[in-house]
Scaffold this motif. Structure first.
Motif, PDB file in Angstrom:
ATOM      1  N   HIS A   1      27.431   2.684 -26.855  1.00  0.00           N
ATOM      2  CA  HIS A   1      26.124   3.131 -26.101  1.00  0.00           C
ATOM      3  C   HIS A   1      24.957   3.519 -27.288  1.00  0.00           C
ATOM      4  O   HIS A   1      25.638   4.299 -28.137  1.00  0.00           O
TER       5      HIS A   1
ATOM      6  N   CYS B   1      29.392   9.714 -21.525  1.00  0.00           N
ATOM      7  CA  CYS B   1      29.202   8.103 -21.424  1.00  0.00           C
ATOM      8  C   CYS B   1      28.475   7.935 -20.109  1.00  0.00           C
ATOM      9  O   CYS B   1      28.820   8.496 -19.099  1.00  0.00           O
TER      10      CYS B   1
ATOM     11  N   CYS C   1      33.226   6.224 -16.213  1.00  0.00           N
ATOM     12  CA  CYS C   1      34.057   6.616 -17.527  1.00  0.00           C
ATOM     13  C   CYS C   1      33.452   8.139 -17.438  1.00  0.00           C
ATOM     14  O   CYS C   1      34.235   8.977 -17.421  1.00  0.00           O
TER      15      CYS C   1
ATOM     16  N   CYS D   1      32.303   4.952 -27.188  1.00  0.00           N
ATOM     17  CA  CYS D   1      33.037   5.724 -26.300  1.00  0.00           C
ATOM     18  C   CYS D   1      34.403   5.730 -26.802  1.00  0.00           C
ATOM     19  O   CYS D   1      35.071   4.527 -26.580  1.00  0.00           O
TER      20      CYS D   1
ATOM     21  N   CYS E   1      36.088   4.520 -22.844  1.00  0.00           N
ATOM     22  CA  CYS E   1      36.098   3.233 -22.246  1.00  0.00           C
ATOM     23  C   CYS E   1      36.011   2.256 -23.567  1.00  0.00           C
ATOM     24  O   CYS E   1      36.002   1.111 -23.261  1.00  0.00           O
TER      25      CYS E   1
HETATM   26 ZN   LIG Z   1      32.880   5.481 -21.864  1.00  0.00          ZN
END
Ligand SMILES: [Zn+2]
Length: 266
Positions: A47, A19, A24, A40, A43
């Motif tokens: 992404h 990540c 994170c 992710c 968190c």
């Molecule tokens: Zn993350």
């Protein structure tokens, strides 16, 4: 292990990547085929696959199987996707901010020890003075504009603010310099919005409400005179009570602050 044998038609490799949020850095596993963006598991931010760090193929079949099972089981048990209040950006979620906010109203950091200390004991008054944030303006990182719960609002403001935003854009030489960002709709949205515009986080909803209440009380005569054509003198008691961070409206009355509170906050 036939499940994991590679096939010529589809890329069945499993990749892992880190990540990109520095706070994170969770290791994420995802199939090489078909995942353009990855949520992710730590968190909650989404992404683009290409923005993940250290992407590599996972060749240990045990690791692959473990993660396939984990994802499948988490899916089956219906573990809820992270809600907007739980998505962490740089290690902090809206939920953290919401819990921290009342503490920040009364406590600051003692510079010598780095520990929390009552503002009163540091000669900074009974509560945090929000006007200290008056010269701040939050600038969002381009990477975070599409982050759920933090970046661009998705609740419809882009539609009803469309014309206004177009005007602002035109005035800025057709560059998008102002976007509506997400705030939690938990009854504190007005003060969340002010807090986010100042510091980028929903950290000061509590202090803003306390400050607003105090401001109305201390300047009540001026407010009464200023708004006498619009607000009945008898209404001010309600207006002040509504500022309280713990205010709960009577049955059937919508939760939230109103226009007069915007004047007070300004
Ligand atoms: Zn993350």
């Amino acid at each position: 292990m036939s499940l994991l044998q590679s096939s010529k038609k589809k890329d069945k490799r499993v990749l892992s990547g880190t990540c990109p949020d520095p706070k994170c850095q969770a290791r994420l596993f995802f199939p090489a085929h078909g995942s353009v963006s990855i949520e992710c598991t730590e968190c909650g931010q989404r992404h683009e696959q290409r923005s993940l760090l250290n992407v590599e193929e996972v060749t240990d079949p045990d690791v692959v199987l473990h993660n396939l099972l984990r994802n499948a089981l988490l899916g089956v048990t219906g573990a809820p996707k992270k809600g907007t209040e739980l998505v962490k950006v740089m290690g902090l979620s809206n939920y953290h901010c919401k819990l921290l906010s009342p503490v920040l109203t009364r406590y600051g950091m003692d510079k010598q020890t780095g520990k929390a200390k009552l503002l009163r004991d540091m000669n900074q008054g009974e509560m945090f003075d929000c006007s200290l944030l008056g010269d701040r303006a939050f600038l969002i990182e381009p990477d975070h504009v599409s982050t759920m719960g933090y970046g661009k609002d998705r609740s419809g403001s882009l539609i009803y603010l469309h014309d206004t935003l177009e005007e602002v854009k035109k005035a800025n030489g057709n560059r998008e310099c102002l976007i509506p960002v997400h705030v939690d709709g938990d009854g504190h949205c007005l003060v969340h919005a002010v807090s986010r515009a100042l510091v980028g986080r929903e950290l000061f909803w509590h202090a803003l409400r306390e400050n607003l209440k105090q401001n109305f009380k201390q300047n009540l005569d001026r407010y009464k005179a200023l708004f006498q054509d619009f607000i009945d003198a008898a209404e001010w008691e309600d207006i002040i009570n509504e500022c309280d961070p713990l205010f709960i409206p009577p049955e059937g009355v919508p939760l939230g602050l109103r226009n007069i509170h915007i004047f007070g906050l300004a």
